[in-house]
Each structure stands twice: as C-alpha cells, then as structure tokens.
Write a protein that holds these residues in place. Structure first.
Motif, short mmCIF file in Angstrom:
data_model
loop_
_atom_site.label_atom_id
_atom_site.label_comp_id
_atom_site.label_asym_id
_atom_site.label_seq_id
_atom_site.Cartn_x
_atom_site.Cartn_y
_atom_site.Cartn_z
N PRO A 104 0.82 -1.22 0.00
CA PRO A 104 0.00 0.00 0.00
C PRO A 104 0.85 1.27 0.00
CG PRO A 104 0.07 -0.95 2.19
CD PRO A 104 0.75 -1.94 1.29
N ASP A 105 0.29 2.31 -0.56
CA ASP A 105 0.88 3.64 -0.44
C ASP A 105 0.36 4.26 0.85
OD1 ASP A 105 2.31 4.22 -3.12
OD2 ASP A 105 0.36 3.44 -3.74
N HIS A 106 1.26 4.62 1.75
CA HIS A 106 0.84 5.17 3.04
C HIS A 106 0.94 6.68 3.04
CE1 HIS A 106 5.10 5.75 3.85
NE2 HIS A 106 5.31 4.48 3.53
N ASP A 107 0.51 7.30 4.12
CA ASP A 107 0.61 8.75 4.25
C ASP A 107 2.06 9.20 4.21
OD1 ASP A 107 -2.13 9.12 4.42
OD2 ASP A 107 -2.16 9.20 6.60
N ALA A 108 2.25 10.47 3.90
CA ALA A 108 3.58 11.08 3.95
C ALA A 108 3.81 11.68 5.33
CB ALA A 108 3.69 12.16 2.88
N PHE A 109 5.08 11.72 5.75
CA PHE A 109 5.43 12.17 7.09
C PHE A 109 6.48 13.26 7.01
CE2 PHE A 109 4.16 7.73 7.29
CZ PHE A 109 3.17 7.75 8.26
N ARG A 110 6.07 14.50 7.33
CA ARG A 110 7.01 15.61 7.44
C ARG A 110 6.80 16.25 8.81
NH1 ARG A 110 6.36 19.19 2.10
NH2 ARG A 110 4.16 19.15 2.68
N GLY A 111 7.72 17.12 9.19
CA GLY A 111 7.59 17.77 10.49
C GLY A 111 7.61 16.77 11.64
N LEU A 112 6.80 16.98 12.65
CA LEU A 112 6.77 16.10 13.82
C LEU A 112 6.41 14.65 13.46
CD1 LEU A 112 5.18 18.38 16.58
CD2 LEU A 112 7.55 17.59 16.43
#
Length: 205
Positions: free
Chosen positions: A90-98
């Motif tokens: 699966p393509d998961h959410d992107a994670f930037r910042g905290l």
C-alpha cells in the motif's frame, strides 16, 4: 572501486536529489541491503517544491496524493531484463515535520522485516553485462512490466508512489551485483557520467 554503471534518469521533468553518494558513502547511512551507493529522487513542481508546507504538515501525516509527483511515470534507466517485480504494497501517508520523528522510530521494525518491506513496490532489471538495477517505492497497482520481459531504456515501468520505507513520494534507485538483494554487493552508479549532489534539481526534460 569498479567503474560506475552509467544510467539514464528514470523519469522526465524536475526531480530533487536526496541521499546522493556524491556527498557521502554509504549514502543512506548504512550498508544494509547493498544501499551504499543508492540515490533518491523526489519529484518537484516548476518552483522546485514537493507539496506546500502548512501547519497541518508539521503536526499530522498527509495523504500521498497531495504531493505533485505522486503518480508520475518511472522509466527504465537502462535496457535489460526484468527479473523481479512487486506491486501490492500500500501507499501510506507522507510524514514531514513532527510526524517524521515518530515514523523514524519505527525504522528498525521495517528493516527487520527485510528488504522487500523497505523497498515497497519495486522493479528489478538485470543489465546485459550482469548488474541489476532496483527502482523502489512505486505506486501500488502501477507496475507495467513482468519478470522475463525485455525493456529498452525509457520504457515505462510504473509510477512514483509512497510504498515501503518512504516519508514522501520518491524513487529510490540502487545498483547491485545480483538479483538477491540480501546477498548482493552494492555497485556505484552515475547518470551521463556524473552524480547529482544532495539538493540538486535534475531536469530530465
């Protein structure tokens, strides 16, 4: 060290270089799974940006399809034979910042699950002279080739996604000396005789 394998860029348009072996080796901070000379390319818009940074960006994960490069075509960087594909991660959410901090803390768990868990959806191409090129983090359901298929340079392989060990949509590329990544040795690579440095934007037309 052997001569670098000279490749074409596996895309069209503007992409930002990250984790380049032009700046350090091992490029990803580890020799695990033959990644010493691996390189990452992040698709960007005409202004050289991925997705706008907002307060939400800093506090919560973001849908991968919010990024302008999600779904961009990924092309064969050399002619060869497809030796392996995976297309169902699966393509998961992107994670930037905290959110990226929390995601980093789960890195060890993904590494323990093996290379396939890190690579996500991927295509491996064996070149006529022996080396194998891996292209990783492709979009689920986008792979257009199959094992045994001969592909010319520039052939569409799939689309840029956010599967596997990925904080935002990008393409991870590495060259190895055999298809079994667990036993492979990393091989140096180049693009038209050179390597872009970290932070350099490549415009492949």
């Amino acid at each position: 060290m052997r001569e670098p394998i000279d490749l074409s860029y596996p895309f069209r348009g503007r992409w930002l270089t990250q984790n380049s072996p032009a700046d350090r080796v091992p490029s990803h901070g580890t020799t695990l799974f033959a990644t010493s000379y691996a390189i990452d390319f992040v698709p960007v818009d005409d202004d050289g940006r991925t997705a706008p940074i907002t307060l939400t960006t800093l506090l919560r994960p973001e849908p991968a399809d919010r990024f302008p490069g999600f779904g961009r075509p990924v092309l064969a960087p050399a002619s060869g034979t497809v030796v392996a594909v995976h297309d169902q991660a699966p393509d998961h959410d992107a994670f930037r910042g905290l959110p990226s901090v929390g995601y980093a803390l789960t890195q060890r768990r993904r590494a323990e699950a093996g290379w396939e868990a890190l690579a996500g959806n991927h295509v491996l191409i064996a070149l006529p002279e022996g080396p194998v090129v891996a292209l990783c983090h492709l979009q689920r359901g986008s792979v257009q080739v199959a094992p045994g298929q001969q592909v010319p340079v520039g052939e569409p392989l799939g689309r840029c996604g956010n599967s596997g060990n990925s904080t935002e949509p990008h393409v991870h590329l590495q060259a190895i000396d055999q298809p079994d990544v667990r036993r492979a040795a990393a091989l140096p690579l180049a693009f038209a005789g050179r390597l872009p440095r970290n932070g350099e934007i490549v415009d492949a037309g």
